[in-house]
Design an enzyme around this catalytic site. Sequence first.
Site, PDB file in Angstrom:
ATOM      1  N   GLN A 243      11.910  -1.785   0.935  1.00 25.71           N
ATOM      2  CA  GLN A 243      11.706  -2.886   1.558  1.00 25.71           C
ATOM      3  C   GLN A 243      12.525  -4.191   1.104  1.00 25.71           C
ATOM      4  OE1 GLN A 243       9.523  -1.376  -0.020  1.00 25.71           O
ATOM      5  NE2 GLN A 243       7.460  -1.079   1.310  1.00 25.71           N
TER       6      GLN A 243
ATOM      7  N   ASP B  88      -0.481  -8.723  -2.936  1.00 25.22           N
ATOM      8  CA  ASP B  88      -1.332  -8.099  -1.916  1.00 25.22           C
ATOM      9  C   ASP B  88      -2.794  -8.362  -2.218  1.00 25.22           C
ATOM     10  OD1 ASP B  88       1.238  -6.293  -1.803  1.00 25.22           O
ATOM     11  OD2 ASP B  88       0.159  -5.932   0.043  1.00 25.22           O
TER      12      ASP B  88
ATOM     13  N   ASN C   5       0.751  -6.264  -6.470  1.00 21.90           N
ATOM     14  CA  ASN C   5       1.978  -6.358  -5.541  1.00 21.90           C
ATOM     15  C   ASN C   5       2.863  -5.116  -5.584  1.00 21.90           C
ATOM     16  OD1 ASN C   5       3.472  -8.098  -3.649  1.00 21.90           O
ATOM     17  ND2 ASN C   5       5.095  -8.302  -5.261  1.00 21.90           N
TER      18      ASN C   5
HETATM   19  O1  MRU Z   1       3.859  -1.886   1.160  1.00 17.77           O
HETATM   20  P1  MRU Z   1       4.212  -3.131   1.673  1.00 17.77           P
HETATM   21  O2  MRU Z   1       5.604  -3.192   2.225  1.00 17.77           O
HETATM   22  O3  MRU Z   1       3.144  -3.779   2.815  1.00 17.77           O
HETATM   23  O4  MRU Z   1       3.918  -4.109   0.347  1.00 17.77           O
HETATM   24  C1  MRU Z   1       4.253  -5.508   0.704  1.00 17.77           C
HETATM   25  C2  MRU Z   1       4.143  -6.479  -0.349  1.00 17.77           C
HETATM   26  O5  MRU Z   1       3.971  -5.723  -1.460  1.00 17.77           O
HETATM   27  C3  MRU Z   1       4.432  -7.644  -0.400  1.00 17.77           C
HETATM   28  O6  MRU Z   1       4.923  -8.472  -1.645  1.00 17.77           O
HETATM   29  C4  MRU Z   1       2.894  -8.480  -0.195  1.00 17.77           C
HETATM   30  O7  MRU Z   1       2.453  -7.807   0.693  1.00 17.77           O
HETATM   31  C5  MRU Z   1       3.185  -9.911  -0.002  1.00 17.77           C
HETATM   32  S1  MRU Z   1       4.056 -10.250   1.698  1.00 17.77           S
HETATM   33  C6  MRU Z   1       3.842 -11.868   1.915  1.00 17.77           C
END
Ligand code: MRU
Length: 352
Positions: free
Chosen positions: A202, A243, A253
């Site tokens: 990501q 999260d 997170n």
């Molecule tokens: O697995 P993902 O890509 O959904 O994980 C996203 C994260 O860990 C982000 O840091 C979190 O959702 C915050 S987004 C503002």
Amino acid sequence: MAEATSDQRPHTVDYLDGVVVLLDQTALPDQERYVRCDTWQRVASAIADLEVRGAPVIGVTAAFGLALAAKASTAVTPDGLRAELGEVAAALIATRPTAVNLAWAVEAVMAAAGATADTVDEVQKAVEACSRRLHAEDLAVCRAIGDAGAALLERMSDVITHCNAGALATVGYGTALGVVRSAHRVNPNLHVWVDETRPVLQGARLTAFELGRDGIDCTVIADGAAASVLAAGGVGAAVVGADRIAANGDVANKIGTYGLAVSCRHHGVPFYVAAPRSTIDVDTPDGAAIEIEQRPAAEVAEYGGRPITPFGARVFNPAFDVTPAELIDGIVTEVGVLRAPYGPAIVAAMAR
Ligand code: MRU
């Protein structure tokens, strides 16, 4: 390049003519393509397969999934429709168990469906109105988070971030990257070190994409390079998203966040978390009580569709980890920066 306006940025999620339109985040940065979901089941698979990802935006997307389900329903009574929606709500929440914004948004829509609606039509309208309200509010909340946190990065030359907690993870602007965006307005020389964020990348794919779009200088590093970048000096702070934030301030997170926080503490670099209050789960006492989503082994064992581990190698792929509150120097929310002790700070923030 000036900061792109929200109209120039790709829209992560929209509800247009009864269809949920998502920017396909699995295709970025190679292609900017959109998926059109005309059933709630398609919305659920888009969330599970990371076509849309990031805690705030999956909440809004799930809310629109309920709007689709309400619209398609053949229920003849409001109670019948609410019962159907209850089943859809449970299925949507189950797609990604760690990000509490998902359950929060779904529960907000279900509350709207149960509030005043006396006819099927009223329930349908209440569901759609609530999902549209959550969409609009997310953008405003992210801007408030950005502006609340910008002062933390004042006069810094470099910050580091992990995963993507940006415009792509929200309706727009972002949480951690919202703080970076707001700081960048007054400090245009700010440079961002971007952890690539194995295994789904990501950081490399998404954070570098959106910072590049906004003309914010950044450098992608392998996750394993973060400690030596911190040791070299010059990094003023780390800022990441969340999260789920437990009542004591422990933060779940993206996997690797905990390691970055440990490294920041070792090197005396402040570690900040930016998140809306919808990420705070006061019913979860601490990080140990947070369910950590396990993802398919292929995310780790394959790269670009090709195996990178020996056939049969065992894989462990938790999508998130928990950073204990004592490693966190501040939690930036839309109502300001919370400081330790986080228990009372969270109670006060949630009461505002
Ligand atoms: O697995 P993902 O890509 O959904 O994980 C996203 C994260 O860990 C982000 O840091 C979190 O959702 C915050 S987004 C503002």
